[in-house]
Every structure is written in C-alpha cells, then in structure tokens.
Write a protein that holds these residues in place. Structure first.
Motif, PDB file in Angstrom:
ATOM      1  N   LYS A  52      26.231 -23.344 109.641  1.00 10.49           N
ATOM      2  CA  LYS A  52      25.941 -22.111 110.594  1.00 10.49           C
ATOM      3  C   LYS A  52      26.184 -22.625 112.024  1.00 10.49           C
ATOM      4  N   ASN A  53      25.925 -23.912 112.439  1.00  5.74           N
ATOM      5  CA  ASN A  53      26.059 -24.513 113.638  1.00  5.74           C
ATOM      6  C   ASN A  53      27.332 -25.101 113.855  1.00  5.74           C
ATOM      7  N   GLN A  54      28.098 -24.855 112.865  1.00  8.61           N
ATOM      8  CA  GLN A  54      29.769 -25.051 113.139  1.00  8.61           C
ATOM      9  C   GLN A  54      29.785 -26.745 113.061  1.00  8.61           C
ATOM     10  N   GLN A  55      29.111 -27.382 112.630  1.00  6.53           N
ATOM     11  CA  GLN A  55      29.318 -28.840 112.146  1.00  6.53           C
ATOM     12  C   GLN A  55      30.065 -29.262 110.997  1.00  6.53           C
ATOM     13  N   LYS A 105      26.606 -33.582 115.444  1.00  2.00           N
ATOM     14  CA  LYS A 105      25.588 -33.785 116.445  1.00  2.00           C
ATOM     15  C   LYS A 105      24.345 -34.305 116.083  1.00  2.00           C
ATOM     16  N   ARG A 106      23.941 -35.368 116.403  1.00  2.34           N
ATOM     17  CA  ARG A 106      22.669 -35.987 116.034  1.00  2.34           C
ATOM     18  C   ARG A 106      21.342 -35.008 115.992  1.00  2.34           C
ATOM     19  N   ASN A 107      21.324 -34.282 117.117  1.00  2.00           N
ATOM     20  CA  ASN A 107      20.368 -33.324 117.458  1.00  2.00           C
ATOM     21  C   ASN A 107      20.300 -32.040 116.307  1.00  2.00           C
ATOM     22  N   LEU A 108      21.361 -31.932 116.109  1.00  2.00           N
ATOM     23  CA  LEU A 108      21.459 -30.653 114.966  1.00  2.00           C
ATOM     24  C   LEU A 108      21.133 -31.069 113.800  1.00  2.00           C
ATOM     25  N   GLU A 126      13.044 -38.628 107.155  1.00  2.00           N
ATOM     26  CA  GLU A 126      13.900 -39.604 108.115  1.00  2.00           C
ATOM     27  C   GLU A 126      15.207 -39.235 107.600  1.00  2.00           C
ATOM     28  N   PHE A 127      16.079 -39.472 108.623  1.00  2.00           N
ATOM     29  CA  PHE A 127      17.638 -38.912 108.413  1.00  2.00           C
ATOM     30  C   PHE A 127      18.496 -40.177 109.160  1.00  2.00           C
ATOM     31  N   GLU A 128      19.565 -40.290 108.631  1.00  2.00           N
ATOM     32  CA  GLU A 128      20.706 -41.096 109.128  1.00  2.00           C
ATOM     33  C   GLU A 128      21.917 -40.173 108.954  1.00  2.00           C
ATOM     34  N   VAL A 129      22.767 -40.248 110.178  1.00  2.00           N
ATOM     35  CA  VAL A 129      23.978 -39.527 110.149  1.00  2.00           C
ATOM     36  C   VAL A 129      25.098 -40.727 110.114  1.00  2.00           C
ATOM     37  N   ILE A 130      26.212 -40.386 109.388  1.00  3.43           N
ATOM     38  CA  ILE A 130      27.202 -41.341 109.091  1.00  3.43           C
ATOM     39  C   ILE A 130      28.362 -40.577 109.245  1.00  3.43           C
ATOM     40  N   GLU A 131      29.457 -41.080 110.093  1.00  2.00           N
ATOM     41  CA  GLU A 131      30.621 -40.517 110.510  1.00  2.00           C
ATOM     42  C   GLU A 131      31.515 -40.810 109.610  1.00  2.00           C
TER      43      GLU A 131
END
Length: 138
Positions: free
Chosen positions: A62-65, A101-104, A132-137
């Motif tokens: 919904k946040n177009q990620q 976007k990490r904040n999203l 906890e979370f991690e973001v992977i590109e």
C-alpha cells in the motif's frame, strides 16, 4: 469463523477450517503421538507468524514499496506448568525488496503488532512480545 477438529489415529487430529482447508496436527511420541505433523501449539505460533507477515506485506504494498519477500522467524518460550501458555515470543522479520525504505518497513512491523495482527494481539495478553527486523536489498 469456524473450524472442526476431528480425532484420527493415535494422537493425530485433522482440522477443517471454515474456508474448507485441512490442517493436520499430531502429538509427540512421549504423549502418544507419532510425530506425523506439527503440534497444535506450533500451529498456533505459525498462525501468528502468518498473520503478521501478511500485514507487513500488505502495508508495504500500500506504501508502494517493491517488496519481494518477507520471512518471520518466531522463537517462543512456554510456561513450565499447565497450562503451558506462551510467555515470551520474539519475532524476527527479514524483508526483501528493491529500494525499500527502512522507515516504512519499521512502520509496517509496528502497525502489524500494534493495530492489525489479531493473533499477536491475543498472544500479547499472556506473552511478552519482542520484535526486530532487517531489510535486504534484492
């Protein structure tokens, strides 16, 4: 919502959900089961993981990620005596995507836990919840 659970052989149970899907559950050998399927409490924990992962993906879309994957590892502790309720549950999210976007991602995890995930809301009545979370590109 409705579910019918039928006892099978030994300590095996088959749940038929209101959406007409089957879930097999079994007990541990020391409890008379044959270890053919997950324990009922494992199914409960898996349901919480599925509930929150669903929320996170929906919120990010919904946040177009450009989310391409979402994995949640849950580690739970249970009370030592009956009823052996969950007393602590830690959620670890691994979210994959392109230019996320990490904040999203952080917001999606927070909103799931604070507002949308019914399973987590119920479990939080007896268990200390951490995340906890991690973001992977990709």
């Amino acid at each position: 919502m409705e579910c019918v659970v039928r006892w099978g052989d030994g300590m095996t149970f088959v749940a038929e959900t209101g959406s007409q899907h089957l879930v097999l559950m079994d007990g541990a050998p020391e409890g008379g089961g044959r270890n053919l399927a997950p324990r009922p409490m494992e199914v409960l924990l898996a349901g919480a993981g599925g509930c929150t992962a669903y929320d996170v993906v929906v919120i990010l879309k919904k946040n177009q990620q450009d989310v391409t994957g979402c994995e949640v590892t849950l580690q739970a502790e249970r009370a030592a005596s009956d009823p052996k309720i969950f007393t602590r549950i830690h959620y670890r999210f691994t979210v994959r995507g392109r230019n996320l976007k990490r904040n999203l991602v952080e917001q999606a995890v927070r909103l799931s836990h604070e507002k949308y995930c019914s399973a987590t809301a119920m479990l939080a009545k007896t268990a200390e919840i951490s995340k906890e979370f991690e973001v992977i590109e990709d």
